[in-house]
Design an enzyme around this catalytic site. Sequence first.
Site, mmCIF file in Angstrom:
data_model
loop_
_atom_site.group_PDB
_atom_site.id
_atom_site.type_symbol
_atom_site.label_atom_id
_atom_site.label_comp_id
_atom_site.label_asym_id
_atom_site.label_seq_id
_atom_site.Cartn_x
_atom_site.Cartn_y
_atom_site.Cartn_z
ATOM 1 N N THR A 1 0.816 -1.220 0.000
ATOM 2 C CA THR A 1 0.000 0.000 0.000
ATOM 3 C C THR A 1 0.849 1.269 0.000
ATOM 4 O O THR A 1 0.361 2.342 0.367
ATOM 5 C CB THR A 1 -0.922 0.014 1.230
ATOM 6 O OG1 THR A 1 -0.111 -0.118 2.423
ATOM 7 C CG2 THR A 1 -1.926 -1.132 1.182
ATOM 8 N N GLY B 1 2.278 4.603 -0.934
ATOM 9 C CA GLY B 1 1.822 5.676 -1.809
ATOM 10 C C GLY B 1 0.345 5.972 -1.762
ATOM 11 O O GLY B 1 -0.146 6.795 -2.551
ATOM 12 N N THR B 2 -0.401 5.352 -0.852
ATOM 13 C CA THR B 2 -1.855 5.552 -0.835
ATOM 14 C C THR B 2 -2.230 7.012 -0.577
ATOM 15 O O THR B 2 -3.130 7.554 -1.220
ATOM 16 C CB THR B 2 -2.527 4.660 0.218
ATOM 17 O OG1 THR B 2 -1.841 4.809 1.460
ATOM 18 C CG2 THR B 2 -2.503 3.203 -0.195
ATOM 19 N N GLY B 3 -1.555 7.658 0.389
ATOM 20 C CA GLY B 3 -1.910 9.037 0.711
ATOM 21 C C GLY B 3 -1.634 9.991 -0.432
ATOM 22 O O GLY B 3 -2.468 10.850 -0.765
#
Length: 273
Positions: A212, A214-216
């Site tokens: 996950t 890089g989600t922000g």
Amino acid sequence: MSAGTAPPRVLTVAGSDSGGGAGIQADLKTMLALGTHGMSVVTAVTAQNSLGVQGAWPLPVEAVRAQYRSVVDDIGVQAVKTGMLASAELVDAVADLLSGTRAPVVVDPVGVSKHGDALLAPSALDSVRTRLLPVATVATPNLDEVAQLTGVRVESEQDFRRAAEALLEFGPRWVVIKGGHLAGDMGEAVDLLTDGSQEHWLRAPRYDNRHTHGTGCTLASAIAAHLAQGRPVPAAVTAAKEYVTGAIAAGFALGGGIGPVDHGWALTRSDGS
């Protein structure tokens, strides 16, 4: 051949992730996948991979200011997204630039990396509160960043409103309280979007996928891309949530640690749709 029509233009003001999963690399991939033209102002260079951040070097304020003016004064922008700003000096400089730009601004108040590495100096927190958040159209803190900025600890959905109220006091028009780090969520990833009067609860399946990274960055860039296309904030955030949910579901292993989400998931589905 005649020139084509330029797509909506979106600018990311953020740090570089050498591993390609977060930062300006994730931002530009997201902007392309969503049909916009991405541009970048690099604020810091990191040595970063799937295992963590091995080093970070902020750029001089004059280099950041020159990049911004170069892009905005010639090409123009329909939306701006901010990420890693590293220092109080950079936060102040970017806030000044944004205050003179007539475009929606998505502020991702990056404090730490996915691996827990600090990406914002403690001395810069007050500048984020008093200079950057007031110019934000949408602010997108995760629960750790909410606690860092407001002191509010979110431990259940009942705490989301209190966290949003605390963030809105700093001046952003809208806030997205991201619940991705919330434990005991019964299989859902829950976010709250609010401007203090309207509330939009955004729910999506939580996928059992550790990749996950890089989600922000991806969510904030997707919001900016949809705002650049003229969508109102609730529609832009809802569409961005759908995009990042698909990217998380398709996240893949890379290196020996946490791999990235798949920014091209909707472009490469085998069903061709």
